[in-house]
Scaffold this active site. Structure first.
Site, PDB file in Angstrom:
ATOM      1  N   ILE A 156      21.828 187.164  71.967  1.00 39.63           N
ATOM      2  CA  ILE A 156      20.992 187.391  73.157  1.00 39.63           C
ATOM      3  C   ILE A 156      21.637 186.715  74.366  1.00 39.63           C
ATOM      4  O   ILE A 156      21.717 187.293  75.450  1.00 39.63           O
ATOM      5  CB  ILE A 156      19.551 186.885  72.931  1.00 39.63           C
ATOM      6  CG1 ILE A 156      18.908 187.655  71.773  1.00 39.63           C
ATOM      7  CG2 ILE A 156      18.714 187.027  74.195  1.00 39.63           C
ATOM      8  CD1 ILE A 156      17.544 187.152  71.333  1.00 39.63           C
ATOM      9  N   ARG A 237      11.941 178.974  72.267  1.00 35.29           N
ATOM     10  CA  ARG A 237      10.654 178.533  71.739  1.00 35.29           C
ATOM     11  C   ARG A 237      10.170 177.417  72.658  1.00 35.29           C
ATOM     12  O   ARG A 237      10.978 176.616  73.161  1.00 35.29           O
ATOM     13  CB  ARG A 237      10.795 177.982  70.311  1.00 35.29           C
ATOM     14  CG  ARG A 237      11.051 179.055  69.253  1.00 35.29           C
ATOM     15  CD  ARG A 237       9.853 180.000  69.065  1.00 35.29           C
ATOM     16  NE  ARG A 237      10.055 181.002  68.048  1.00 35.29           N
ATOM     17  CZ  ARG A 237      10.518 182.237  68.272  1.00 35.29           C
ATOM     18  NH1 ARG A 237      10.849 182.613  69.489  1.00 35.29           N
ATOM     19  NH2 ARG A 237      10.634 183.101  67.293  1.00 35.29           N
ATOM     20  N   ASP A 261       8.732 182.421  79.007  1.00 35.60           N
ATOM     21  CA  ASP A 261       8.127 183.383  78.083  1.00 35.60           C
ATOM     22  C   ASP A 261       7.472 182.651  76.911  1.00 35.60           C
ATOM     23  O   ASP A 261       6.792 183.274  76.103  1.00 35.60           O
ATOM     24  CB  ASP A 261       9.212 184.345  77.564  1.00 35.60           C
ATOM     25  CG  ASP A 261       8.622 185.482  76.731  1.00 35.60           C
ATOM     26  OD1 ASP A 261       7.512 185.952  77.079  1.00 35.60           O
ATOM     27  OD2 ASP A 261       9.245 185.898  75.740  1.00 35.60           O
ATOM     28  N   GLU A 266       1.005 177.964  71.861  1.00 38.37           N
ATOM     29  CA  GLU A 266       0.716 179.374  72.170  1.00 38.37           C
ATOM     30  C   GLU A 266      -0.481 179.849  71.355  1.00 38.37           C
ATOM     31  O   GLU A 266      -0.594 179.475  70.181  1.00 38.37           O
ATOM     32  CB  GLU A 266       1.943 180.243  71.870  1.00 38.37           C
ATOM     33  CG  GLU A 266       3.118 179.896  72.776  1.00 38.37           C
ATOM     34  CD  GLU A 266       4.391 180.690  72.464  1.00 38.37           C
ATOM     35  OE1 GLU A 266       4.353 181.572  71.588  1.00 38.37           O
ATOM     36  OE2 GLU A 266       5.408 180.428  73.111  1.00 38.37           O
ATOM     37  N   HIS A 285       4.951 185.342  75.644  1.00 36.67           N
ATOM     38  CA  HIS A 285       5.915 185.476  74.537  1.00 36.67           C
ATOM     39  C   HIS A 285       6.138 186.966  74.194  1.00 36.67           C
ATOM     40  O   HIS A 285       5.794 187.418  73.102  1.00 36.67           O
ATOM     41  CB  HIS A 285       5.444 184.695  73.302  1.00 36.67           C
ATOM     42  CG  HIS A 285       6.565 184.415  72.340  1.00 36.67           C
ATOM     43  ND1 HIS A 285       6.602 183.339  71.515  1.00 36.67           N
ATOM     44  CD2 HIS A 285       7.711 185.110  72.062  1.00 36.67           C
ATOM     45  CE1 HIS A 285       7.697 183.365  70.772  1.00 36.67           C
ATOM     46  NE2 HIS A 285       8.391 184.443  71.092  1.00 36.67           N
ATOM     47  N   ILE A 286       6.724 187.665  75.157  1.00 35.73           N
ATOM     48  CA  ILE A 286       6.910 189.118  74.975  1.00 35.73           C
ATOM     49  C   ILE A 286       8.377 189.524  75.025  1.00 35.73           C
ATOM     50  O   ILE A 286       8.695 190.669  75.327  1.00 35.73           O
ATOM     51  CB  ILE A 286       6.142 189.923  76.056  1.00 35.73           C
ATOM     52  CG1 ILE A 286       6.503 189.407  77.466  1.00 35.73           C
ATOM     53  CG2 ILE A 286       4.650 189.894  75.817  1.00 35.73           C
ATOM     54  CD1 ILE A 286       6.383 190.447  78.533  1.00 35.73           C
ATOM     55  N   GLY A 287       9.269 188.570  74.713  1.00 35.22           N
ATOM     56  CA  GLY A 287      10.710 188.856  74.836  1.00 35.22           C
ATOM     57  C   GLY A 287      11.123 190.188  74.231  1.00 35.22           C
ATOM     58  O   GLY A 287      11.848 190.967  74.851  1.00 35.22           O
ATOM     59  N   SER A 288      10.673 190.470  73.032  1.00 40.96           N
ATOM     60  CA  SER A 288      11.114 191.691  72.345  1.00 40.96           C
ATOM     61  C   SER A 288      10.062 192.795  72.398  1.00 40.96           C
ATOM     62  O   SER A 288      10.192 193.807  71.706  1.00 40.96           O
ATOM     63  CB  SER A 288      11.422 191.364  70.882  1.00 40.96           C
ATOM     64  OG  SER A 288      10.232 190.918  70.244  1.00 40.96           O
TER      65      SER A 288
HETATM   66  C1  DGY Z   1      11.656 186.610  67.989  1.00 35.32           C
HETATM   67  O1  DGY Z   1      11.958 187.689  67.466  1.00 35.32           O
HETATM   68  O2  DGY Z   1      11.781 185.533  67.435  1.00 35.32           O
HETATM   69  C2  DGY Z   1      11.084 186.679  69.360  1.00 35.32           C
HETATM   70  O3  DGY Z   1      10.695 185.449  69.837  1.00 35.32           O
HETATM   71  C3  DGY Z   1       9.926 187.640  69.397  1.00 35.32           C
HETATM   72  O4  DGY Z   1       9.717 188.034  70.712  1.00 35.32           O
END
Ligand code: DGY
Length: 325
Positions: A156, A237, A261, A266, A285-288
Site C-alpha cells: 500500500i 491502525r 481513517d 473504534e 476506517h474505510i480504507g478498503s
Molecule cells: C484491512 O484490510 O486491514 C483494512 O484496515 C480494512 O480496511
C-alpha cells in the site's frame, strides 16, 4: 463429509455459493458485529472461520475444539492471537494485494483533504459563512512537489508512493524495517531513518502494521520533530499513534493538520477531542471500503479458507504462521 465453516460477516452471494460448493456452513447475516457469546456457540463444531478482522483470542480458541483455519477478509490481522493459533496449528490467512490501490486512493483523499482543508471549508460554505475578502484565512498547504515520508513501505505504501511521485511530482522518502531497493529504483524513493524522515517530510503517511513494536510508535517526541506545516495521515491502525499526543500537536498547531481513517478506540467516541478540531479530517476506517474491493477481498478470503480446509497451502498464509517462519 464437507468441512463445517462459520461465516461471521455478511459476504456477497457469489462468495457464499463458492463456500457452499466446498463446505457446510452457517452464517451471521447481520451488519452489526456478532457477539462473543454467539460466536462461541457457532464455533463449537466449526472447522473454519471466515471473519473480517474479528478478535481471535486464546479464550475463543478454547471454545473451538475443531477449528483448523481462520481466514480474515482484511490485510490486517492484529486482532489474532498468533501464539495461540500457532500452538494449535491453526492456519491463519489474510487478503493482501487486492486492496492496495483502493486504500492508496483513500490515503490520497486524506492527504488532499487535510492539506487543502476540504472538509473544514465544506462546512464553512454550507453554514453560510463564506464572505468576500477572506484574505489568507482559507489558505491551505500545497501537496504537489512536496516531500512525502512513508512509514511502512509495504504494497500500500508503494501504491501511495506511485501516485505521489508520478501524479503529483512529490519527492518520496520512506522508513521501513527492511530497505526496499526495488521501490527505491522504481519510485525514486529514498530510505531515511525515522527521525530524519519526520524532520524533513511535508506529508507523513503511516502505513505500518500494528505489532507490539509499532504500538504508539508516533507519540509526543515524534510529533515534536515534524514541521509546523506537516500533514500527518494514519490509515494503519489507531494504536500505532499516541492519540493524546496527536491531539495536542493539532491543538497547539505544532503540525498543520491530520487525516485519520483509524482511531485508538473504534468506533470513535463522540467525546474524543480530535472530533472537535477543525484541522483533522476523520473517516470511519474505510480504507478498503468500495464494493468492488470488499467483494474481491471476501472471495480471496473464501478461497484461502477452502484451500486450508482441503489440506492445500492457501495463497495468503499470514507470514508469522507460515510453516517456515
Ligand atoms: C484491512 O484490510 O486491514 C483494512 O484496515 C480494512 O480496511
Amino acid at each position: 463429509m464437507k468441512p463445517k465453516v462459520f461465516i461471521a460477516r455478511p459476504v456477497p452471494p457469489e462468495v457464499e455459493s463458492y463456500i457452499a460448493q466446498h463446505c457446510r456452513y452457517s452464517k451471521w447475516a447481520h451488519h452489526d458485529p456478532i457477539s462473543h457469546e454467539e460466536l462461541v456457540k457457532e464455533l463449537a463444531d466449526a472447522e473454519g472461520l471466515l471473519t473480517a478482522g474479528g478478535r481471535v483470542s486464546a479464550d475463543l480458541l478454547n471454545h473451538a475444539p475443531r477449528l483448523r483455519a481462520v481466514s480474515t477478509m482484511s490485510v490486517g490481522y492484529n486482532n489474532f492471537d498468533l501464539d495461540a493459533m500457532k500452538a494449535r496449528n491453526i492456519i491463519g490467512t489474510n487478503t493482501p494485494g487486492v486492496l492496495d490501490d483502493t486504500v492508496a486512493d483513500l490515503i490520497f483523499a486524506l492527504m488532499l483533504a487535510a492539506a487543502r482543508r476540504v472538509t473544514e471549508l465544506d462546512s464553512y460554505v454550507k453554514q453560510g459563512q463564506w464572505k468576500k475578502g477572506e484574505g489568507d484565512r482559507l489558505f491551505g498547504v500545497d501537496v504537489h512537489h512536496k516531500k512525502l515520508g512513508i512509514i511502512g513501505m509495504g504494497r500500500i505504501g508503494e501504491a501511495v508512493a506511485k501516485r505521489a511521485r508520478f501524479g503529483f511530482g512529490m519527492e518520496i522518502m520512506y522508513y521501513n524495517r527492511h530497505r526496499k531497493p526495488e521501490a527505491e529504483r522504481k519510485l525514486e524513493a529514498e530510505y531515511r531513518e525515522l527521525k530524519d524522515l519526520l524532520r524533513h517530510s511535508d506529508f507523513i503517511v503511516l502505513m505500518t502494521p500494528l505489532t507490539p513494536e509499532t504500538r504508539h510508535m508516533i507519540g509526543q517526541a515524534e510529533f515534536a520533530l515534524m514541521k509546523s506545516t506537516a500533514v500527518f495521515v494514519n490509515a494503519s491502525r489507531g494504536q500505532t499513534v499516541d492519540e493524546e499526543a496527536l491531539t495536542r500537536a493539532l491543538q497547539e498547531r505544532t503540525i498543520f493538520a491530520a487525516g485519520l481513517d483509524v482511531f485508538e478506540r473504534e468506533p470513535v467516541q463522540p467525546s474524543n477531542p480530535l472530533l472537535s478540531l477543525p484541522n483533522v479530517v476523520t473517516l470511519p476506517h474505510i480504507g478498503s471500503a468500495t464494493k468492488q474491493t470488499r467483494d474481491e477481498m471476501a472471495m480471496v478470503a473464501a478461497e484461502n479458507l477452502v484451500a486450508a480446509l482441503q489440506g492445500q497451502t492457501p495463497p495468503h498464509v499470514i507470514p508469522e504462521l507460515r510453516q517456515d517462519s
